[in-house]
Design an enzyme around this catalytic site. Structure first.
Site, PDB file in Angstrom:
ATOM      1  N   HIS A 175      -7.638  -1.710   5.567  1.00  0.00           N
ATOM      2  CA  HIS A 175      -6.744  -0.700   6.128  1.00  0.00           C
ATOM      3  C   HIS A 175      -7.312   0.662   5.788  1.00  0.00           C
ATOM      4  O   HIS A 175      -8.379   0.779   5.173  1.00  0.00           O
ATOM      5  CB  HIS A 175      -5.340  -0.904   5.549  1.00  0.00           C
ATOM      6  CG  HIS A 175      -4.257  -0.141   6.246  1.00  0.00           C
ATOM      7  ND1 HIS A 175      -4.114  -0.110   7.615  1.00  0.00           N
ATOM      8  CD2 HIS A 175      -3.258   0.651   5.753  1.00  0.00           C
ATOM      9  CE1 HIS A 175      -3.086   0.641   7.936  1.00  0.00           C
ATOM     10  NE2 HIS A 175      -2.553   1.123   6.828  1.00  0.00           N
ATOM     11  N   ASP A 177       5.642   4.794   5.093  1.00  0.00           N
ATOM     12  CA  ASP A 177       6.600   3.874   5.692  1.00  0.00           C
ATOM     13  C   ASP A 177       6.762   2.593   4.867  1.00  0.00           C
ATOM     14  O   ASP A 177       7.584   1.743   5.204  1.00  0.00           O
ATOM     15  CB  ASP A 177       6.211   3.538   7.135  1.00  0.00           C
ATOM     16  CG  ASP A 177       4.823   2.937   7.272  1.00  0.00           C
ATOM     17  OD1 ASP A 177       3.902   3.391   6.573  1.00  0.00           O
ATOM     18  OD2 ASP A 177       4.643   2.004   8.085  1.00  0.00           O
ATOM     19  N   HIS A 178       6.014   2.493   3.769  1.00  0.00           N
ATOM     20  CA  HIS A 178       6.115   1.335   2.886  1.00  0.00           C
ATOM     21  C   HIS A 178       6.646   1.692   1.489  1.00  0.00           C
ATOM     22  O   HIS A 178       6.984   0.790   0.726  1.00  0.00           O
ATOM     23  CB  HIS A 178       4.762   0.646   2.750  1.00  0.00           C
ATOM     24  CG  HIS A 178       4.277   0.031   4.028  1.00  0.00           C
ATOM     25  ND1 HIS A 178       4.294  -1.322   4.265  1.00  0.00           N
ATOM     26  CD2 HIS A 178       3.782   0.601   5.163  1.00  0.00           C
ATOM     27  CE1 HIS A 178       3.813  -1.571   5.477  1.00  0.00           C
ATOM     28  NE2 HIS A 178       3.503  -0.408   6.035  1.00  0.00           N
ATOM     29  N   HIS A 213       0.845  -1.188   0.000  1.00  0.00           N
ATOM     30  CA  HIS A 213       0.000   0.000   0.000  1.00  0.00           C
ATOM     31  C   HIS A 213       0.882   1.241   0.000  1.00  0.00           C
ATOM     32  O   HIS A 213       2.111   1.143   0.089  1.00  0.00           O
ATOM     33  CB  HIS A 213      -0.982  -0.008   1.180  1.00  0.00           C
ATOM     34  CG  HIS A 213      -0.346   0.079   2.524  1.00  0.00           C
ATOM     35  ND1 HIS A 213       0.439  -0.931   3.068  1.00  0.00           N
ATOM     36  CD2 HIS A 213      -0.393   1.053   3.483  1.00  0.00           C
ATOM     37  CE1 HIS A 213       0.838  -0.586   4.268  1.00  0.00           C
ATOM     38  NE2 HIS A 213       0.362   0.618   4.545  1.00  0.00           N
ATOM     39  N   HIS A 250       6.348  -5.279  11.825  1.00  0.00           N
ATOM     40  CA  HIS A 250       5.635  -3.999  11.838  1.00  0.00           C
ATOM     41  C   HIS A 250       5.200  -3.639  13.264  1.00  0.00           C
ATOM     42  O   HIS A 250       4.068  -3.263  13.521  1.00  0.00           O
ATOM     43  CB  HIS A 250       4.419  -4.074  10.903  1.00  0.00           C
ATOM     44  CG  HIS A 250       3.909  -2.727  10.441  1.00  0.00           C
ATOM     45  ND1 HIS A 250       2.931  -2.049  11.113  1.00  0.00           N
ATOM     46  CD2 HIS A 250       4.223  -1.962   9.368  1.00  0.00           C
ATOM     47  CE1 HIS A 250       2.660  -0.914  10.487  1.00  0.00           C
ATOM     48  NE2 HIS A 250       3.439  -0.839   9.417  1.00  0.00           N
ATOM     49  N   HIS A 304       1.143   3.990   1.999  1.00  0.00           N
ATOM     50  CA  HIS A 304       1.592   4.770   3.154  1.00  0.00           C
ATOM     51  C   HIS A 304       3.114   4.930   3.094  1.00  0.00           C
ATOM     52  O   HIS A 304       3.831   4.041   2.655  1.00  0.00           O
ATOM     53  CB  HIS A 304       1.182   4.086   4.464  1.00  0.00           C
ATOM     54  CG  HIS A 304      -0.201   4.473   4.915  1.00  0.00           C
ATOM     55  ND1 HIS A 304      -1.047   3.611   5.564  1.00  0.00           N
ATOM     56  CD2 HIS A 304      -0.884   5.657   4.811  1.00  0.00           C
ATOM     57  CE1 HIS A 304      -2.189   4.219   5.843  1.00  0.00           C
ATOM     58  NE2 HIS A 304      -2.114   5.462   5.387  1.00  0.00           N
ATOM     59  N   ASP A 340      -0.545  -3.899   5.765  1.00  0.00           N
ATOM     60  CA  ASP A 340      -1.229  -3.472   6.986  1.00  0.00           C
ATOM     61  C   ASP A 340      -2.701  -3.832   6.886  1.00  0.00           C
ATOM     62  O   ASP A 340      -3.350  -3.595   5.853  1.00  0.00           O
ATOM     63  CB  ASP A 340      -1.071  -1.972   7.179  1.00  0.00           C
ATOM     64  CG  ASP A 340       0.364  -1.568   7.472  1.00  0.00           C
ATOM     65  OD1 ASP A 340       1.223  -2.473   7.575  1.00  0.00           O
ATOM     66  OD2 ASP A 340       0.617  -0.353   7.614  1.00  0.00           O
TER      67      ASP A 340
END
Length: 315
Positions: free
Chosen positions: A141, A67-68, A63, A270, A65, A212
């Site tokens: 999510h 942090d990914h 996805h 995570h 976000h 997530d």
């Protein structure tokens, strides 16, 4: 096949854990690797491993976000400096192409290799070659988030070289024909059947890596019978309400998914930055009370995924 965790923190890095990225090392003859997610600093983590960017073949993004994905532009740019860097495929949610093209346009980047960005339009099979298939389902999510089920296709059995020698089959092309399932006839008229000299096919391995997610049925479906399930565990048991609000799972919920799916092994990752290493040990104890084959990921942890034998046991 082997999994290498390059980042195991949620949201932001800590001194011990970088943000999310996982490498999947492929077996021979490829000897390449894939990345699942690419948080900020992933290419720095790669420098501390034996993985080289010119061996990177495919990236799967769960996805969008930060942090990914914030590590993608730098990593893709650096890859141009590696000799022998061939075409690269990136799979991910809608919006991935616009994100990367915007960064490249405004930073003047020109890649020295072919980059193919495939945005996921619907669940199901998204990639397949002679060795692997990749299936995806949408999870639950705050942004569209996907899980990936990577299935190694069954491989041909091994030739019984001792038996071939005993039967007088000369090494060379005849071996290849037998290996490919073809019966052959020797010069003396004797017929050698492939099934008599080739062992049973070798079962493939299944690795499921989820983005997530809250606990959901698609997570169970993707993890069904997996040799290894990698599941996020952002929150501790007792924090279910907070986990649901943020679209995440607790360690206990992840263990319940693994149990329902009949996975062989669960590795949790995570972790919220609120948990230090000692706290993570406690989290894993909670998971193990439900699913004993649970373990905690940490940066640079390597997990070997052995091939099941013909009876389904791990070799």
């Amino acid at each position: 096949m082997q999994i290498v965790f390059l980042g195991t923190s949620a949201g932001r890095p800590t001194k011990a854990r970088n943000v999310t990225s996982i490498a999947l090392k492929l077996p021979e003859p490829s000897n390449g690797f894939w990345l699942i997610d690419c948080g900020e600093g992933t290419q720095h983590r790669l420098l501390g491993s034996k993985l080289k960017l010119n061996r990177l073949e495919r990236i799967l993004i769960t996805h969008l976000h930060g942090d990914h994905i914030y590590g993608l532009p730098g990593l893709l740019t650096s890859r141009s400096y590696f000799d022998g860097a061939g075409p690269l495929q990136i799979y991910g949610p809608s919006g991935l192409r616009a994100y990367l093209e915007s960064v490249f346009e405004h930073s003047g980047v020109h890649l020295e290799y072919e980059l193919d960005i495939i945005e996921i339009a619907e669940a199901g099979l998204v990639a397949e070659d002679e060795r692997f298939s990749v299936e995806t389902e949408e999870l639950e999510h705050r942004l569209p988030s996907y899980g990936y089920r990577i299935t190694e296709l069954a491989q041909q059995g091994h030739l019984d070289i001792a038996k071939l020698t005993q039967l007088g089959v000369p090494p060379g092309p005849l071996y290849g024909r037998l290996k490919n399932g073809e019966d052959i006839t020797l010069e003396n008229g004797e017929v050698i059947r492939s099934s008599d000299v080739v062992g049973a096919s070798l079962p493939g391995r299944i690795i499921t890596i989820l983005g997530d997610t809250r606990p959901c049925e698609n997570a169970v479906h993707l993890a069904e019978g997996a040799d290894l399930l990698v599941h996020e565990a952002t929150f501790a048991a007792g924090m279910e309400e907070k986990a649901a609000a943020y679209g995440h799972s607790t360690v206990v919920q992840a263990a319940q998914i693994a149990s329902r799916a009949g996975a062989r092994k669960l590795v949790l990752t995570h972790f919220s930055s609120r948990f230090d290493d000692e706290a993570v040990e406690g989290l894993i104890a909670d998971a193990q009370s439900i699913f004993p084959a649970s373990a905690a990921a940490y940066d640079y942890l390597e997990i070997l995924v052995p091939r099941p034998d013909t009876n389904g046991r791990l070799a």
